[in-house]
Design a protein around this motif. Structure first.
Motif, PDB file in Angstrom:
ATOM      1  N   UNK A 124      51.011   9.264 -35.190  1.00  0.00           N
ATOM      2  CA  UNK A 124      50.193   9.429 -33.628  1.00  0.00           C
ATOM      3  C   UNK A 124      50.911   8.905 -32.570  1.00  0.00           C
ATOM      4  N   UNK A 125      50.426   9.382 -31.867  1.00  0.00           N
ATOM      5  CA  UNK A 125      49.837   9.436 -30.109  1.00  0.00           C
ATOM      6  C   UNK A 125      48.930   9.339 -29.256  1.00  0.00           C
ATOM      7  N   UNK A 126      48.982   8.692 -27.259  1.00  0.00           N
ATOM      8  CA  UNK A 126      47.901   8.553 -26.929  1.00  0.00           C
ATOM      9  C   UNK A 126      48.681   9.326 -25.163  1.00  0.00           C
ATOM     10  N   UNK A 127      47.684   9.853 -25.300  1.00  0.00           N
ATOM     11  CA  UNK A 127      48.446  10.940 -23.765  1.00  0.00           C
ATOM     12  C   UNK A 127      47.092  10.453 -22.647  1.00  0.00           C
ATOM     13  N   UNK A 128      46.786  10.021 -21.922  1.00  0.00           N
ATOM     14  CA  UNK A 128      46.240   9.485 -21.034  1.00  0.00           C
ATOM     15  C   UNK A 128      46.412  10.682 -19.712  1.00  0.00           C
ATOM     16  N   UNK A 129      44.948  10.791 -18.920  1.00  0.00           N
ATOM     17  CA  UNK A 129      45.512  12.397 -18.175  1.00  0.00           C
ATOM     18  C   UNK A 129      44.355  11.887 -16.599  1.00  0.00           C
ATOM     19  N   UNK A 130      43.272  13.003 -15.949  1.00  0.00           N
ATOM     20  CA  UNK A 130      42.861  12.887 -15.059  1.00  0.00           C
ATOM     21  C   UNK A 130      42.202  14.115 -15.567  1.00  0.00           C
ATOM     22  N   UNK A 131      41.192  14.421 -15.427  1.00  0.00           N
ATOM     23  CA  UNK A 131      40.082  15.335 -15.699  1.00  0.00           C
ATOM     24  C   UNK A 131      40.412  16.183 -14.149  1.00  0.00           C
ATOM     25  N   UNK A 132      39.949  17.235 -14.535  1.00  0.00           N
ATOM     26  CA  UNK A 132      39.344  18.235 -13.676  1.00  0.00           C
ATOM     27  C   UNK A 132      38.247  17.639 -12.713  1.00  0.00           C
TER      28      UNK A 132
END
Length: 103
Positions: free
Chosen positions: A76-84
């Motif tokens: 597994x890996x987790x990626x945090x991001x800010x959506x549109x």
């Protein structure tokens, strides 16, 4: 001591597998898997983005279709991001080591 993380999921393929090639010529097949749990009185679905490389990717592309019940094991890996829309979100990805088609 070496470090290692592993994840195993059982769910349904959420979109048709898509095969791509890296600039180096490696084949990767990507698809999503939905895993649903009933918590109290509501059903909660978690989506996982799965990447299968090489021969395993070829097998996934050949046999998996949207809606297929599937067992996936991998890293597994987790990626945090800010959506549109400005919301902070996280995406759980799995690099598959094993796949078993169910049903």
């Amino acid at each position: 001591m070496p470090n290692y993380s592993s994840i195993t999921i059982l769910g349904h393929v959420g979109r048709e597998p898509e095969t791509k090639h890296t600039p180096q010529g490696q084949q990767v097949t990507e698809f999503s898997v939905a895993v649903s749990d009933k918590r109290k009185q509501e059903q909660v679905t978690t989506w996982y983005k799965v990447s299968a490389w090489g021969k395993l990717g070829e097998i996934c592309a050949q046999y998996l279709t949207k809606g297929s019940a599937v067992f996936i094991s991998g890293r597994p890996s987790v990626r945090a991001y800010v959506a549109k829309d400005g919301e902070a979100r996280a995406e759980v990805s799995i690099t598959a080591d094993a796949m078993q088609l169910l049903g």
